[in-house]
Design an enzyme around this catalytic site. Structure first.
Site, mmCIF file in Angstrom:
data_model
loop_
_atom_site.group_PDB
_atom_site.id
_atom_site.type_symbol
_atom_site.label_atom_id
_atom_site.label_comp_id
_atom_site.label_asym_id
_atom_site.label_seq_id
_atom_site.Cartn_x
_atom_site.Cartn_y
_atom_site.Cartn_z
ATOM 1 C CD GLU A 1 -0.327 -2.817 37.179
ATOM 2 O OE1 GLU A 1 0.459 -3.391 36.645
ATOM 3 O OE2 GLU A 1 -1.564 -2.930 37.653
ATOM 4 C CG HIS B 1 3.484 -9.765 29.143
ATOM 5 N ND1 HIS B 1 2.810 -10.458 29.267
ATOM 6 C CD2 HIS B 1 3.807 -9.489 31.016
ATOM 7 C CE1 HIS B 1 2.094 -10.699 30.650
ATOM 8 N NE2 HIS B 1 3.204 -9.848 31.540
ATOM 9 C CG HIS C 1 -26.152 12.635 39.282
ATOM 10 N ND1 HIS C 1 -25.938 12.589 40.596
ATOM 11 C CD2 HIS C 1 -25.869 12.538 38.691
ATOM 12 C CE1 HIS C 1 -24.157 11.990 40.141
ATOM 13 N NE2 HIS C 1 -24.594 12.196 39.067
ATOM 14 C CG HIS D 1 -23.383 16.912 37.838
ATOM 15 N ND1 HIS D 1 -22.519 17.750 36.889
ATOM 16 C CD2 HIS D 1 -23.220 15.837 37.427
ATOM 17 C CE1 HIS D 1 -22.294 16.221 36.149
ATOM 18 N NE2 HIS D 1 -22.948 15.095 36.320
#
Length: 671
Positions: free
Chosen positions: A412, A474, A264, A29
């Site tokens: 999280e 869960h 890029h 890049h």
């Protein structure tokens, strides 16, 4: 002597060097390093304090390149200022065994503070680094002794700010008022697919102001005076993290590819690189040209910055004389030494009651915290459920930098990345907690911690269908095997309260890679250590918990809450004159590190009949069972009902273990 011409020549040298390196590698890049060379120049020659001869100096400023694909910017300045990188290393960019990898790697390249690449991770790592500095300053700084006053400087891109982890981490940093963070948002409006207008048109400045950040907009990155002024304002703002939005032109200096997606993520092409060199006044026929005056300029900048460490050492010498106990504590911790006799503080648990391993973990954690000032952490809004609160300590906040309980919020992903940044202080032992099912939200930082071989400790509770009524969404099934497959990551699923205490011992002593302690929500029996083998054997990953009186007819193995099932099954089989060996196997990862002779003693080659029991995916157990189907596991999702009922419905009963064991023995006798 510094002149405007020399400064511009120095900046342009980095642009040409980046274009050359990417072109030689035929991948990479080039555009962002060419665009951000002015920012790199100001940081490494004017702003940051660092020592190229000692990249680990404790009070150095930290630099994080969150947009890791732009690493030729970082490699260029590390080489030019005198770190342990040669021009030959630059020429070997992205090549096999080179120290200049395609994205920055901690531990590989001198001066690289953290492994970045997956966008947004570095942004969040820097938040953890800032927290570490604030905590250490609160604990050790004294009047007239600012031992730890370093800042975190980071560069992030449009792509970084699109990632969700960045939003989580930025919100947390604003909440905590981390004024030691100065981030540069490179707004070049280009991604791989084209203009950012395709997918990203929000007002980033207003967004960060809403997070509680100090925000400045800089319309032209090439205006060095304005850039330095903005940085000074950010340094003066100590109660809020700072974001400086800088407008750059990707591929700056490339006549045909500047401000385009082509610049890029692909080499510019030989012809275009020649044009770049001509544009900046370099010889188009010379590659990797470093003018002597440019190299001398940056080497002198590195030498001048190194004086900061010399001054710091004198300050620290005086500090040690005035505050010997604090200095001794700090030096002991950073040397990796553990408090003498600390293992005696591990709790022991007596049989006769059921206790969830998450509860045992909480008791162990609180017992250890009194002796480990570097042990700090918290949960993603689940401390009461994960039992990870340190009862005798405050919460870390903008008002209490010495607090040791962290409230990461329901973030999280950011929690994992922030923990990684905290670990990289070379001081803290940070832990984070959530339910095992939500480990899926934090796989990227766990993987990066494993790549870096750094040791955050993760507490994952509610580890199976045994959690009960919360149901399918869960109840983890595939998470254990997913975590076990990550190189350098150690997963421990203890069988009872005493194994849990030992799991914490192992985690504290562990040297390389993250540790995940996986715990039950439901109460499970405490195993009688007078009757069975001691829980200290957990450190070996697997051990004979209860052996048969004679040659075993079958080996029963299990982890976590299922170990007590195979102990019950052993007794029932004994009543039918079937000899069963019971193996507690809390950690495959630790077991595989044992010598072959030990592993063969646990699983003798002449005992081929084996049965594994685990309330999780059966994938991976074949290595230890040797027989297809010799696993009582789960290959479908859970159900919502009381935990005991769900476990029985899925076959996790001593009776079913006995039935399965007898069938395997019969099958192998016929074979």
């Amino acid at each position: 002597m510094e002149t405007k011409n020399l400064i511009q020549k120095s900046i342009d040298t980095v642009r040409v060097l980046s274009a050359d390196a990417v072109q030689k590698a035929n991948s990479g890049h080039p555009g962002t390093p060419m665009a951000l060379a002015p920012l790199g120049h100001v940081l490494w020659s004017k702003v940051m304090k660092y020592n190229p001869r000692n990249p680990e100096w404790p009070n150095r400023d930290r630099f994080v390149l969150s947009c890791g694909h732009a690493c030729m910017l970082q490699y260029s300045y590390l080489y030019l200022t005198g770190y342990g990188i040669s021009l030959e290393d630059i020429k070997n960019f992205r090549q096999l065994h080179s120290i200049t990898a395609g994205h920055p790697e901690y531990g590989l390249t001198p001066g690289v503070e953290v492994t970045t690449g997956p966008l947004g991770q570095g942004f969040a790592n820097g938040v953890g680094m800032a927290i570490a500095q604030q905590y250490m300053a609160a604990r050790y700084n004294q009047p007239d002794f600012n031992i730890f006053d370093y800042r975190i400087y980071a560069i992030c891109s449009d792509g970084d700010l699109m990632e969700g982890v960045t939003a989580e981490a930025a919100s947390l940093a604003g909440q905590l008022g981390l004024g030691n963070m100065i981030y540069f948002y490179d707004s070049n409006s280009i991604t791989i697919e084209g203009d950012t207008d395709l997918a990203f048109t929000e007002d980033v400045s207003k967004r960060f102001e809403a997070y509680g950040w100090h925000v400045q907009d800089l319309p032209d990155l090439n205006d060095l005076e304005a850039l330095e002024t903005a940085i000074k304002k950010a340094q003066d703002e100590t109660s809020r993290p700072s974001l400086i939005k800088v407008r750059s032109v990707i591929g700056y200096g490339s006549p045909n590819k500047h401000n385009s997606a082509e610049a890029h993520g692909s080499p510019l092409g030989k012809d275009e690189v020649r044009l770049v060199k001509e544009n900046f006044g370099f010889d188009p026929d010379r590659n990797f040209e470093i003018p002597d005056d440019v190299l001398n300029y940056y080497r002198n900048a590195g030498e001048e910055s190194a004086q900061s460490e010399e001054s710091w050492h004198q300050l620290y010498k005086n500090y040690r004389e005035r505050h010997p106990e604090l200095a001794k504590e700090y030096e002991t911790i950073t040397a990796g030494k553990l408090p003498e006799g600390w293992k005696k503080n591990l709790p022991t648990f007596e049989p006769g009651e059921k206790l969830a391993t998450r509860k045992a973990s909480g008791k162990t954690l609180n017992a250890l915290a009194k002796h480990f000032p570097q042990l700090i952490g918290g949960s993603a809004d689940l401390a009461p459920s994960t039992d990870t609160n340190l009862d005798d300590f405050k919460s870390f906040s903008s008002k209490h930098r010495d607090g040791r309980n962290f409230h990461f919020g329901i973030r999280e992903h950011a929690m994992g990345a922030v923990l990684n940044g905290m670990v990289l202080s070379n001081y803290l032992i940070p832990y984070g907690a959530t339910f095992l099912i939500f480990s899926d939200y934090m796989r990227p930082p766990l993987r990066l911690a494993a790549i870096m071989k750094i040791r955050p400790i993760m507490v994952f509770t509610h580890d199976s269908i045994g959690l009960g009524e919360d149901g399918t969404t869960h109840q983890p099934v595939e998470q254990l095997i997913g975590l076990r497959t990550v190189p350098n990551l150690t997963v421990i699923r203890p069988a009872d309260a005493n194994e849990t205490a030992q799991a914490w011992r192992v985690a504290i002593e562990h040297k390389e890679g993250p540790v995940c302690i996986v715990l039950t929500r439901q109460g499970i029996p405490i195993i009688d250590q007078k009757k069975y083998s001691a829980a200290e054997n957990l450190e070996k990953g697997a051990y004979i918990l209860s052996d048969s009186e004679g040659q075993p007819d079958i080996i029963l193995m299990a982890t976590g809450s299922e170990v007590h099932l195979i102990l019950e099954a052993q007794e029932k089989l004994k009543n039918e004159n079937i000899n069963a060996r019971v193996v507690s196997m809390p950690s495959w990862n630790l077991f595989e590190k044992q010598e072959t002779s030990y592993r063969d003693r646990i699983f003798p080659k002449d005992v081929r009949t084996r049965l594994a029991v685990e309330a999780a995916s059966p994938v991976g157990w074949l290595k230890y069972t040797t027989d297809d189907g010799a696993v009582i596991g789960i290959d479908r999702f859970g159900e919502s009902a009381p935990g005991d009922e769900v476990m029985a419905e899925y076959g996790f009963t001593a009776e079913h273990v006995v039935e399965k064991a007898k069938a395997l023995i019969s099958q192998n006798k016929k074979a």
